[in-house]
Design a protein around this motif. Structure first.
Motif, short mmCIF file in Angstrom:
data_model
loop_
_atom_site.label_atom_id
_atom_site.label_comp_id
_atom_site.label_asym_id
_atom_site.label_seq_id
_atom_site.Cartn_x
_atom_site.Cartn_y
_atom_site.Cartn_z
N LEU A 7 0.86 -1.19 0.00
CA LEU A 7 0.00 0.00 0.00
C LEU A 7 0.89 1.24 0.00
O LEU A 7 1.70 1.43 0.92
CB LEU A 7 -0.91 0.00 1.23
CG LEU A 7 -1.76 1.26 1.47
CD1 LEU A 7 -2.66 1.54 0.28
CD2 LEU A 7 -2.57 1.11 2.75
N ILE A 9 1.00 5.15 0.27
CA ILE A 9 0.24 6.34 0.68
C ILE A 9 1.13 7.55 0.43
O ILE A 9 2.01 7.87 1.22
CB ILE A 9 -0.19 6.25 2.16
CG1 ILE A 9 -0.88 4.91 2.45
CG2 ILE A 9 -1.12 7.41 2.51
CD1 ILE A 9 -1.28 4.73 3.90
N ALA A 33 -2.85 5.40 -2.59
CA ALA A 33 -3.74 6.33 -1.90
C ALA A 33 -3.10 7.70 -1.92
O ALA A 33 -1.91 7.85 -1.64
CB ALA A 33 -3.99 5.87 -0.47
N ARG A 38 -7.72 8.28 2.89
CA ARG A 38 -7.92 7.22 1.89
C ARG A 38 -7.00 6.05 2.17
O ARG A 38 -7.38 4.88 2.01
CB ARG A 38 -7.66 7.79 0.49
CG ARG A 38 -7.79 6.78 -0.65
CD ARG A 38 -9.18 6.20 -0.73
NE ARG A 38 -9.32 5.31 -1.88
CZ ARG A 38 -10.31 4.43 -2.01
NH1 ARG A 38 -11.25 4.32 -1.07
NH2 ARG A 38 -10.39 3.67 -3.09
N GLY A 39 -5.79 6.34 2.63
CA GLY A 39 -4.84 5.27 2.93
C GLY A 39 -5.33 4.34 4.02
O GLY A 39 -5.24 3.12 3.91
N THR A 40 -5.88 4.91 5.11
CA THR A 40 -6.38 4.07 6.19
C THR A 40 -7.62 3.29 5.74
O THR A 40 -7.81 2.14 6.13
CB THR A 40 -6.70 4.90 7.45
OG1 THR A 40 -7.55 6.00 7.10
CG2 THR A 40 -5.42 5.43 8.07
N ILE A 51 3.49 -1.17 4.04
CA ILE A 51 2.99 0.15 3.68
C ILE A 51 4.17 1.10 3.44
O ILE A 51 5.11 1.14 4.25
CB ILE A 51 2.10 0.73 4.79
CG1 ILE A 51 0.88 -0.17 5.01
CG2 ILE A 51 1.64 2.15 4.44
CD1 ILE A 51 0.08 0.17 6.25
N LEU A 53 4.74 4.94 3.40
CA LEU A 53 3.95 6.03 3.96
C LEU A 53 4.70 7.36 3.94
O LEU A 53 5.77 7.49 4.54
CB LEU A 53 3.58 5.68 5.41
CG LEU A 53 2.82 6.72 6.22
CD1 LEU A 53 1.45 7.00 5.61
CD2 LEU A 53 2.67 6.25 7.66
#
Length: 231
Positions: A7, A9, A33, A38-40, A51, A53
């Motif tokens: 993911l 972000i 994201a 939106r990421g969470t 992730i 981030l």
């Protein structure tokens, strides 16, 4: 073979797409994201293996995202930032960040760091399969099959089911399961185990050869009948 899910972000679309391009070439699956909120949301909808981030994000910054993520588990996080101050690094590590990359960075180096963090924090994938009548748990693929059909499980549910199934007929307290599956550093509530057990049961049902049994006042065990095949 299952592709690890990353993911990303990151509010800079160009950077996010560049990272994704390199990761996809290396057989990763990526979700993007553009802001912290939106990421969470995506984290809960499709739990990732790792992730990436950014700190400076709209709606919810990286620090707030990190604090929320750590309330629900120990998903590996590599923080991306344009800041190189030691304060940011110390704050990130104190919140449970696993690695820290300062922009600008070489995409190939970032891919190497992703692989290194996954290897270090997720030895689960090297374990042997569990094979029982009507049940197959594949750590290398992070997949569970019941009666030959794949059942969707997020990573922590698979790891919990695998741990119980490989220690069959052994009773474990909720605290022991938290320590073994989530790790000693996990600060979540013991009810985390109950929630995951309930979800697993809903997916696999109550089987004749094997089942998860609640041992009242203690915890849980994965009960296997003596006639059930060994893995």
């Amino acid at each position: 073979m299952r592709r690890p899910h990353i993911l990303i972000i990151e509010d800079d679309r160009h950077i996010a797409e560049l990272i994704s391009l390199y990761l996809v070439k290396e057989r990763f699956r990526c979700t993007l994201a553009e802001d912290g909120s939106r990421g969470t949301d995506l984290f809960y909808m499709d739990p990732p293996d790792l992730i990436l981030l950014d700190i400076m994000l709209p709606k919810k910054d990286g620090w707030a995202v990190m604090e929320e993520l750590r309330q629900f588990g120990n998903t590996p996080v590599i923080m991306l930032t344009g800041k190189g101050e030691s304060y940011d690094k110390l704050k990130g590590f104190s919140l449970g960040v696993d690695d820290y990359v300062v922009k600008p960075f070489e995409p190939k180096e970032l891919v190497a760091r992703v692989r290194a963090v996954l290897r270090r924090l997720n030895p689960f994938v090297a374990r042997e399969e569990v094979l029982l009548p009507g049940l197959r748990i594949s750590p290398s693929e992070y997949k569970v099959f019941v009666d030959g059909a794949e059942i969707g499980f997020p990573p922590k549910e698979i790891e919990l089911l695998y741990y119980l199934a490989t220690n069959r007929n052994q009773v474990y307290t909720r605290e022991q399961l938290l320590n073994q599956v989530w790790g000693l550093s996990f600060e979540g509530d013991l009810r985390t185990v109950d929630v995951h057990i309930k979800r697993i049961r809903n997916k696999i049902g109550d089987r004749g050869d094997w089942r998860i049994v609640t041992v009242w006042g203690i915890g849980y065990k994965f009960e296997v009948n003596e006639d059930a095949s060994a893995d």
